[in-house]
Design a protein around this motif. Sequence first.
Motif, PDB file in Angstrom:
ATOM      1  N   LEU A  38       0.825  -1.205   0.000  1.00  0.00           N
ATOM      2  CA  LEU A  38       0.000   0.000   0.000  1.00  0.00           C
ATOM      3  C   LEU A  38       0.860   1.257   0.000  1.00  0.00           C
ATOM      4  O   LEU A  38       0.554   2.233  -0.710  1.00  0.00           O
ATOM      5  N   LEU A  39       1.921   1.246   0.763  1.00  0.00           N
ATOM      6  CA  LEU A  39       2.798   2.413   0.816  1.00  0.00           C
ATOM      7  C   LEU A  39       3.426   2.684  -0.551  1.00  0.00           C
ATOM      8  O   LEU A  39       3.495   3.836  -1.003  1.00  0.00           O
ATOM      9  N   ARG A  40       3.864   1.616  -1.222  1.00  0.00           N
ATOM     10  CA  ARG A  40       4.457   1.797  -2.560  1.00  0.00           C
ATOM     11  C   ARG A  40       3.427   2.385  -3.524  1.00  0.00           C
ATOM     12  O   ARG A  40       3.753   3.250  -4.361  1.00  0.00           O
ATOM     13  N   ARG A  75      -8.082   2.833  -6.870  1.00  0.00           N
ATOM     14  CA  ARG A  75      -8.932   1.628  -6.751  1.00  0.00           C
ATOM     15  C   ARG A  75      -8.119   0.454  -6.212  1.00  0.00           C
ATOM     16  O   ARG A  75      -8.573  -0.288  -5.330  1.00  0.00           O
ATOM     17  N   THR A  76      -6.914   0.290  -6.744  1.00  0.00           N
ATOM     18  CA  THR A  76      -6.065  -0.811  -6.293  1.00  0.00           C
ATOM     19  C   THR A  76      -5.651  -0.620  -4.839  1.00  0.00           C
ATOM     20  O   THR A  76      -5.580  -1.586  -4.061  1.00  0.00           O
ATOM     21  N   SER A  77      -5.389   0.620  -4.456  1.00  0.00           N
ATOM     22  CA  SER A  77      -5.020   0.903  -3.066  1.00  0.00           C
ATOM     23  C   SER A  77      -6.171   0.562  -2.128  1.00  0.00           C
ATOM     24  O   SER A  77      -5.959   0.017  -1.039  1.00  0.00           O
ATOM     25  N   GLY A  82      -8.567  -3.154   1.821  1.00  0.00           N
ATOM     26  CA  GLY A  82      -9.553  -4.169   2.202  1.00  0.00           C
ATOM     27  C   GLY A  82      -8.891  -5.441   2.697  1.00  0.00           C
ATOM     28  O   GLY A  82      -9.358  -6.072   3.657  1.00  0.00           O
ATOM     29  N   MET A  83      -7.801  -5.833   2.062  1.00  0.00           N
ATOM     30  CA  MET A  83      -7.045  -7.004   2.513  1.00  0.00           C
ATOM     31  C   MET A  83      -6.459  -6.751   3.894  1.00  0.00           C
ATOM     32  O   MET A  83      -6.444  -7.644   4.752  1.00  0.00           O
ATOM     33  N   ILE A  84      -5.997  -5.532   4.125  1.00  0.00           N
ATOM     34  CA  ILE A  84      -5.442  -5.179   5.429  1.00  0.00           C
ATOM     35  C   ILE A  84      -6.516  -5.242   6.501  1.00  0.00           C
ATOM     36  O   ILE A  84      -6.292  -5.734   7.612  1.00  0.00           O
ATOM     37  N   LYS A  85      -7.716  -4.757   6.177  1.00  0.00           N
ATOM     38  CA  LYS A  85      -8.836  -4.840   7.117  1.00  0.00           C
ATOM     39  C   LYS A  85      -9.139  -6.293   7.469  1.00  0.00           C
ATOM     40  O   LYS A  85      -9.383  -6.634   8.632  1.00  0.00           O
ATOM     41  N   SER A  86      -9.155  -7.148   6.444  1.00  0.00           N
ATOM     42  CA  SER A  86      -9.443  -8.565   6.670  1.00  0.00           C
ATOM     43  C   SER A  86      -8.406  -9.196   7.593  1.00  0.00           C
ATOM     44  O   SER A  86      -8.744  -9.990   8.484  1.00  0.00           O
ATOM     45  N   THR A  87      -7.140  -8.848   7.385  1.00  0.00           N
ATOM     46  CA  THR A  87      -6.082  -9.379   8.241  1.00  0.00           C
ATOM     47  C   THR A  87      -6.247  -8.904   9.670  1.00  0.00           C
ATOM     48  O   THR A  87      -6.062  -9.666  10.625  1.00  0.00           O
ATOM     49  N   GLN A 160      -8.824   4.970   5.045  1.00  0.00           N
ATOM     50  CA  GLN A 160      -9.982   4.834   4.171  1.00  0.00           C
ATOM     51  C   GLN A 160     -10.605   6.196   3.878  1.00  0.00           C
ATOM     52  O   GLN A 160     -10.976   6.507   2.741  1.00  0.00           O
ATOM     53  N   ASP A 161     -10.708   7.034   4.902  1.00  0.00           N
ATOM     54  CA  ASP A 161     -11.247   8.384   4.713  1.00  0.00           C
ATOM     55  C   ASP A 161     -10.363   9.174   3.740  1.00  0.00           C
ATOM     56  O   ASP A 161     -10.874   9.934   2.897  1.00  0.00           O
TER      57      ASP A 161
END
Length: 241
Positions: A38-40, A75-77, A82-87, A160-161
């Motif tokens: 995400l940072l990249r 969109r990709t970020s 979303g993957m980070i939230k799931s983790t 997210q905001d």
Amino acid sequence: MDSAATRATARKQLRLFYDALCSWDVCQRDFIEDIEVLLRMLLQLSNSHQPTVWHPSILPLFPDLPAKFQSATLRTSEQRLGMIKSTADKMSKWVGLMFGAAHWLAEHAASFSVEKESPAETRSPFVCGSVERYAEAAVGASNLCRDIVGMRAGQIGKVQDMLDSLKGETDVVLPPNTFENNTQVVNIMLWRELPGTLDRSLLGPENSNDGNNGTSGVSTLTLAEFKDLLLNNEHVDKEYI
């Protein structure tokens, strides 16, 4: 519950705790990897306005390319977030299991003794200390892992905001200073590592009974040391390690 069954359950709860802690660690690594990605993405987004990013012959032919790149990267970020939230949700689940095992040990600690002259069936089922001490460290580790997840969950909402606010600007290229000193980007950088986590003390000083007001015989246990203790405890089944 008879003493033999209680001892067996205590060993089982310790195994369950260690299993949950190991699973939490796996999620922790996944979390950090996704944060790096995400940072990249955000840094690429920040640089997308630079003319040097694009070949000189491309922009005259596709003048809207930077804006489209920005929209696609946002969109990709968001998908990565979303993957980070799931983790983070998985980490919360493992913390709940850790607390369950830790609280069982704490509730039943009084059933065991560390005195050598105690009957075998009432002695601590753990080779390296009392059930009470294990329980205290387990609760401390659970609290620490819970606090880490809670802190990150709060920051996820703020990121997210930030992404939502940027999505409203997809028709124009983001200005050069979009991410300069951006609090959320700085937080993402800090997320990658939590310095000192393994060195955090789970137990307070252990008072001695030598008449020195507890100033000698002081010992603490860090998260790293507790993990090593669990790893080396002969009652933790090898399949959980």
